[in-house]
Design a protein around this motif. Sequence first.
Motif, PDB file in Angstrom:
ATOM      1  N   VAL A 151       0.873  -1.163   0.000  1.00  0.00           N
ATOM      2  CA  VAL A 151       0.000   0.000   0.000  1.00  0.00           C
ATOM      3  C   VAL A 151       0.918   1.223   0.000  1.00  0.00           C
ATOM      4  CG1 VAL A 151      -1.786   1.261   1.240  1.00  0.00           C
ATOM      5  CG2 VAL A 151      -1.750  -1.237   1.326  1.00  0.00           C
ATOM      6  N   THR A 152       0.705   2.113  -0.950  1.00  0.00           N
ATOM      7  CA  THR A 152       1.540   3.303  -1.040  1.00  0.00           C
ATOM      8  C   THR A 152       0.706   4.546  -0.776  1.00  0.00           C
ATOM      9  OG1 THR A 152       1.203   3.447  -3.432  1.00  0.00           O
ATOM     10  CG2 THR A 152       3.142   2.250  -2.669  1.00  0.00           C
TER      11      THR A 152
ATOM     12  N   SER B 116      -2.797   3.988  -2.820  1.00  0.00           N
ATOM     13  CA  SER B 116      -2.937   2.999  -3.864  1.00  0.00           C
ATOM     14  C   SER B 116      -2.457   1.648  -3.368  1.00  0.00           C
ATOM     15  CB  SER B 116      -2.121   3.427  -5.089  1.00  0.00           C
ATOM     16  OG  SER B 116      -2.295   2.513  -6.144  1.00  0.00           O
ATOM     17  N   GLN B 117      -3.182   0.587  -3.762  1.00  0.00           N
ATOM     18  CA  GLN B 117      -2.759  -0.772  -3.383  1.00  0.00           C
ATOM     19  C   GLN B 117      -2.730  -1.659  -4.628  1.00  0.00           C
ATOM     20  OE1 GLN B 117      -5.113  -3.476  -3.490  1.00  0.00           O
ATOM     21  NE2 GLN B 117      -7.041  -2.326  -3.654  1.00  0.00           N
ATOM     22  N   ASN B 118      -1.802  -2.604  -4.624  1.00  0.00           N
ATOM     23  CA  ASN B 118      -1.619  -3.472  -5.794  1.00  0.00           C
ATOM     24  C   ASN B 118      -1.998  -4.917  -5.498  1.00  0.00           C
ATOM     25  OD1 ASN B 118       0.462  -4.283  -4.180  1.00  0.00           O
ATOM     26  ND2 ASN B 118       2.104  -3.776  -5.608  1.00  0.00           N
TER      27      ASN B 118
ATOM     28  N   LYS C 102     -10.592   0.479  -8.218  1.00  0.00           N
ATOM     29  CA  LYS C 102     -10.408  -0.459  -7.115  1.00  0.00           C
ATOM     30  C   LYS C 102      -9.106  -0.201  -6.372  1.00  0.00           C
ATOM     31  CE  LYS C 102     -11.124  -5.354  -6.198  1.00  0.00           C
ATOM     32  NZ  LYS C 102     -11.352  -6.677  -6.824  1.00  0.00           N
ATOM     33  N   ARG C 103      -8.061   0.195  -7.066  1.00  0.00           N
ATOM     34  CA  ARG C 103      -6.750   0.290  -6.440  1.00  0.00           C
ATOM     35  C   ARG C 103      -6.529   1.606  -5.697  1.00  0.00           C
ATOM     36  NH1 ARG C 103      -2.596  -1.178  -9.645  1.00  0.00           N
ATOM     37  NH2 ARG C 103      -1.135   0.147  -8.551  1.00  0.00           N
ATOM     38  N   ASN C 104      -7.321   2.635  -5.972  1.00  0.00           N
ATOM     39  CA  ASN C 104      -7.047   3.964  -5.412  1.00  0.00           C
ATOM     40  C   ASN C 104      -8.143   4.443  -4.467  1.00  0.00           C
ATOM     41  OD1 ASN C 104      -4.656   4.235  -6.937  1.00  0.00           O
ATOM     42  ND2 ASN C 104      -5.834   4.934  -8.709  1.00  0.00           N
ATOM     43  N   PHE C 105      -7.725   5.126  -3.411  1.00  0.00           N
ATOM     44  CA  PHE C 105      -8.675   5.602  -2.409  1.00  0.00           C
ATOM     45  C   PHE C 105      -8.135   6.907  -1.819  1.00  0.00           C
ATOM     46  CE2 PHE C 105     -12.270   5.401   0.079  1.00  0.00           C
ATOM     47  CZ  PHE C 105     -12.060   5.218   1.445  1.00  0.00           C
ATOM     48  N   PRO C 106      -8.259   8.016  -2.538  1.00  0.00           N
ATOM     49  CA  PRO C 106      -7.701   9.274  -2.047  1.00  0.00           C
ATOM     50  C   PRO C 106      -8.500   9.869  -0.892  1.00  0.00           C
ATOM     51  CG  PRO C 106      -8.876   9.603  -4.105  1.00  0.00           C
ATOM     52  CD  PRO C 106      -8.862   8.123  -3.873  1.00  0.00           C
ATOM     53  N   LEU C 107      -7.790  10.547  -0.024  1.00  0.00           N
ATOM     54  CA  LEU C 107      -8.378  11.278   1.109  1.00  0.00           C
ATOM     55  C   LEU C 107      -8.276  12.764   0.798  1.00  0.00           C
ATOM     56  CD1 LEU C 107      -9.493  11.126   4.074  1.00  0.00           C
ATOM     57  CD2 LEU C 107      -7.116  11.481   4.803  1.00  0.00           C
ATOM     58  N   ILE C 108      -9.409  13.468   0.872  1.00  0.00           N
ATOM     59  CA  ILE C 108      -9.470  14.865   0.501  1.00  0.00           C
ATOM     60  C   ILE C 108      -9.832  15.708   1.719  1.00  0.00           C
ATOM     61  CG2 ILE C 108     -10.614  16.549  -1.020  1.00  0.00           C
ATOM     62  CD1 ILE C 108     -11.387  13.884  -2.686  1.00  0.00           C
ATOM     63  N   LEU C 109      -9.027  16.742   1.950  1.00  0.00           N
ATOM     64  CA  LEU C 109      -9.342  17.731   2.968  1.00  0.00           C
ATOM     65  C   LEU C 109      -9.635  19.026   2.242  1.00  0.00           C
ATOM     66  CD1 LEU C 109      -7.389  15.531   4.330  1.00  0.00           C
ATOM     67  CD2 LEU C 109      -7.036  17.285   6.090  1.00  0.00           C
TER      68      LEU C 109
ATOM     69  N   PHE D  64      -3.002   7.045   7.959  1.00  0.00           N
ATOM     70  CA  PHE D  64      -2.677   5.751   7.371  1.00  0.00           C
ATOM     71  C   PHE D  64      -3.822   5.271   6.494  1.00  0.00           C
ATOM     72  CE2 PHE D  64       1.245   4.636   9.278  1.00  0.00           C
ATOM     73  CZ  PHE D  64       1.253   5.193  10.540  1.00  0.00           C
ATOM     74  N   CYS D  65      -3.439   4.740   5.351  1.00  0.00           N
ATOM     75  CA  CYS D  65      -4.362   4.040   4.480  1.00  0.00           C
ATOM     76  C   CYS D  65      -4.155   2.545   4.688  1.00  0.00           C
ATOM     77  CB  CYS D  65      -4.081   4.421   3.029  1.00  0.00           C
ATOM     78  SG  CYS D  65      -5.155   3.642   1.823  1.00  0.00           S
ATOM     79  N   ALA D  66      -5.221   1.769   4.600  1.00  0.00           N
ATOM     80  CA  ALA D  66      -5.127   0.320   4.774  1.00  0.00           C
ATOM     81  C   ALA D  66      -6.018  -0.371   3.764  1.00  0.00           C
ATOM     82  CB  ALA D  66      -5.533  -0.087   6.190  1.00  0.00           C
ATOM     83  N   SER D  67      -5.676  -1.611   3.449  1.00  0.00           N
ATOM     84  CA  SER D  67      -6.522  -2.386   2.538  1.00  0.00           C
ATOM     85  C   SER D  67      -6.548  -3.844   2.956  1.00  0.00           C
ATOM     86  CB  SER D  67      -6.038  -2.251   1.089  1.00  0.00           C
ATOM     87  OG  SER D  67      -4.862  -3.016   0.879  1.00  0.00           O
ATOM     88  N   SER D  68      -7.597  -4.527   2.526  1.00  0.00           N
ATOM     89  CA  SER D  68      -7.695  -5.968   2.803  1.00  0.00           C
ATOM     90  C   SER D  68      -8.716  -6.577   1.849  1.00  0.00           C
ATOM     91  CB  SER D  68      -8.118  -6.218   4.262  1.00  0.00           C
ATOM     92  OG  SER D  68      -9.478  -5.915   4.447  1.00  0.00           O
TER      93      SER D  68
END
Lengths: 116, 113
Positions: free
Chosen positions: B4-5, B24-26, B71-78, B90-94
């Motif tokens: 996860v980057t 982003s996660q691969n 599916k691979r990207n999940f940006p956080l916007i402020l 922290f970003c996490a995936s599972s």
Amino acid sequence: AQSVAQPEDQVNVAEGNPLTVKCTYSVSGNPYLFWYVQYPNRGLQFLLKYITGDNLVKGSYGFEAEFNKSQTSFHLKKPSALVSDSALYFCAVRDKFKAAGNKLTFGGGTRVLVKP
Amino acid sequence: EAQVTQNPRYLITVTGKKLTVTCSQNMNHEYMSWYRQDPGLGLRQIYYSMNVEVTDKGDVPEGYKVSRKEKRNFPLILESPSPNQTSLYFCASSLMRDTDTQYFGPGTRLTVL
């Protein structure tokens, strides 16, 4: 609601001595329990988890944890600590039947300092 | 390498200036989540996503937005950061099974002046 308590902010131990990091939890159903470690300037690394079965769970880097349902605890242990084990440790819980969106609830963290 | 980057790793900004932290996660994971870490409070969930175009609030969603277009990207916007959003993110995936381990990114340290 699910919650986790890590009663010790910091644990100091001499290298070669046993290390224990305490964790107690509260869930309405059955718990899934996790331990993560955070080294300085790094993300969280997964150590081990309890899902079902044997109450003693073995994980990475020689760590293990014991699930105790009656005491609602999941203490992390290592028989012989290394200086390189110095880090921040987090316990986390997920309620088996309830956790919306697979949410993990974390404890506040315990800093471990292993002295040479 | 499965990972996860997050970018950027460090960010100093000023109040009110919109920013985005990418994740982003691969690993082809369906589930992704954002947490913030504050001393003594552990990690608290901000938002999560169970698949593309499916997002929901966590415990501390105020002041944040997310999107899941791929599916691979999940940006956080402020959209209008404030000093109380100074934190380590922290970003996490599972995978989607509730027994699956969440894998975490390296973290983004944000300072809002």
